[in-house]
Design an enzyme around this catalytic site. Sequence first.
Site, PDB file in Angstrom:
ATOM      1  N   THR A  11       0.558  -1.119  -0.040  1.00  0.00           N
ATOM      2  CA  THR A  11       0.303  -0.214   0.119  1.00  0.00           C
ATOM      3  C   THR A  11       0.702   1.152  -0.290  1.00  0.00           C
ATOM      4  OG1 THR A  11      -1.551  -1.607   1.207  1.00  0.00           O
ATOM      5  CG2 THR A  11      -1.947   1.334   1.501  1.00  0.00           C
ATOM      6  N   ALA A  31      13.813  19.739  -3.423  1.00  0.00           N
ATOM      7  CA  ALA A  31      14.819  18.669  -3.476  1.00  0.00           C
ATOM      8  C   ALA A  31      16.005  19.015  -4.223  1.00  0.00           C
ATOM      9  CB  ALA A  31      14.115  17.239  -3.852  1.00  0.00           C
ATOM     10  N   GLU A 124       9.489  10.244   9.089  1.00  0.00           N
ATOM     11  CA  GLU A 124       8.329  11.221   9.420  1.00  0.00           C
ATOM     12  C   GLU A 124       6.818  10.355   9.636  1.00  0.00           C
ATOM     13  OE1 GLU A 124       7.525  14.655  10.778  1.00  0.00           O
ATOM     14  OE2 GLU A 124       5.809  13.564  11.107  1.00  0.00           O
ATOM     15  N   GLU A 185      -2.907  -3.268   9.971  1.00  0.00           N
ATOM     16  CA  GLU A 185      -1.907  -3.469  10.204  1.00  0.00           C
ATOM     17  C   GLU A 185      -2.424  -4.829   9.211  1.00  0.00           C
ATOM     18  OE1 GLU A 185       1.332  -2.308  10.425  1.00  0.00           O
ATOM     19  OE2 GLU A 185      -0.050  -0.919  10.586  1.00  0.00           O
ATOM     20  N   LYS A 200       4.662   4.055  18.351  1.00  0.00           N
ATOM     21  CA  LYS A 200       4.387   5.719  18.048  1.00  0.00           C
ATOM     22  C   LYS A 200       4.693   6.497  19.434  1.00  0.00           C
ATOM     23  CE  LYS A 200       0.845   4.544  13.943  1.00  0.00           C
ATOM     24  NZ  LYS A 200       0.123   4.273  13.020  1.00  0.00           N
ATOM     25  N   GLY A 297      -3.600   5.457   5.406  1.00  0.00           N
ATOM     26  CA  GLY A 297      -3.845   5.227   4.800  1.00  0.00           C
ATOM     27  C   GLY A 297      -2.455   4.852   2.953  1.00  0.00           C
TER      28      GLY A 297
HETATM   29  N1  HSE Z   1      -2.442   0.690  11.078  1.00  0.00           N
HETATM   30  C1  HSE Z   1      -1.587   1.794  10.983  1.00  0.00           C
HETATM   31  C2  HSE Z   1      -2.786   2.516  11.759  1.00  0.00           C
HETATM   32  C3  HSE Z   1      -1.067   2.190   9.750  1.00  0.00           C
HETATM   33  O1  HSE Z   1      -4.293   2.217  11.772  1.00  0.00           O
HETATM   34  O2  HSE Z   1      -2.724   3.875  12.138  1.00  0.00           O
HETATM   35  C4  HSE Z   1      -0.772   3.963  10.547  1.00  0.00           C
HETATM   36  O3  HSE Z   1       0.091   3.778  10.770  1.00  0.00           O
END
Ligand code: HSE
Length: 409
Positions: A11, A31, A124, A185, A200, A297
């Site tokens: 993706t 850039a 990022e 995921e 995160k 996404g």
């Molecule tokens: N599976 C993660 C989410 C993807 O739904 O936030 C983005 O990190």
Amino acid sequence: MMKAAIMGYGTIGSGVAEILEKNRDVIAQKAGQEIALKYVLDLREFPESPVADKIIHDFKVIEADREVGIVVETMGGLNPAYPFVKACLEAGKHVATSNKALVAAHGTELLRIAREKGVNFFFEASVGGGIPIVRSLYRSLAGERIEEIAGILNGTTNYILTKMEKEGETFGEALREAQDLGYAERNPEADVEGWDTCRKIAILTAMATGKEVNFEDIHTEGITQITDTDFKYAQVMGTSIKLFGASRMEGDRTSAFVAPVMIGKDHPLYSVRDVYNGILVKGNMLGTSMFYGSGAGKLPTASAVVADMIEAAQNEACHVPMGWSEERLPIEPIEKARFRYFLRVSGLRKDGEALAVKAFGTADVYEVAGLEEFGLLTGEMTEEEFRQRAEALKREGGPALLQKIRAEL
Ligand code: HSE
């Protein structure tokens, strides 16, 4: 011209290829040079895709090609992402990744190698999808002492909770939709058990403090125990339930957790719905800022990867200082954290209210019509105190607790 390789044409990887093509001019302009895709590494063939002639199956081709200056890692997981990324950095190539599992598990080492080799390891897209939060922490908020971060950091679970809240869907129905939309995921457990959010918030806390955070030190609960009944109470109370990843830095003490939290309409994250993410960052000079946007996404996440590629191209010959050191940040045990609690208590209110309220001190009581149970909102106490009070209620033969959700109300 900088030559690039993408490892993983899923993706996000296919999104990166698409953006490099569609925004070629603007990317070259920003850039300072053109970024040209040379290879796409994947186990599969993609004969109908625009990158069909760039597909390779052997990582060594990328590693050995001195023309490739930047490598994008969008494979996910640790193996082979970790050895491949490490080898790229050691070969003097810049790396941009969307892989939070990789950054949380091996970021300290990969940042060190990038420093030593004079290249960049950028990530990022690993937090907040397309929201520019990582770069904001090391650039725009560089002069701040960060005191607190609280975020809805997982699009999949936020989508699921929103569907449960607004459309009365079951957990399973909403999860399937999120998967169909490409948010989840590969292993949905990583989302719904809170592991993705845990990595995160570990990354953001490390960015904020400049010290390594072991994600395993962070108390983590997911949303699998949240039910439609909980949302019936939330409706009565005018609240919502969101999965938070949060950390608080007070002097040399840091606490952090991942768990569902009940919040009110006046909370800045209340309106963060669907796949969107929202992140509050409190700095000691700035006060609180909120970052909001598409947290998952294809194109939003790929856009963040491309921004990293541009920063790498701008700094082709030098390492940009960012990230964290090898010093480990101690995280306080969850027992010391203070919360209010929303509780669901078994049995009729008239039978159990007195005992339950006495057990937790003063508490607001709520009822949902038609249920043989009632809800309590306690005052603030530590997790340890909550545990002791809940045990005492049980010992004294009080009503059973059916649910416990931390509350910021
Ligand atoms: N599976 C993660 C989410 C993807 O739904 O936030 C983005 O990190």
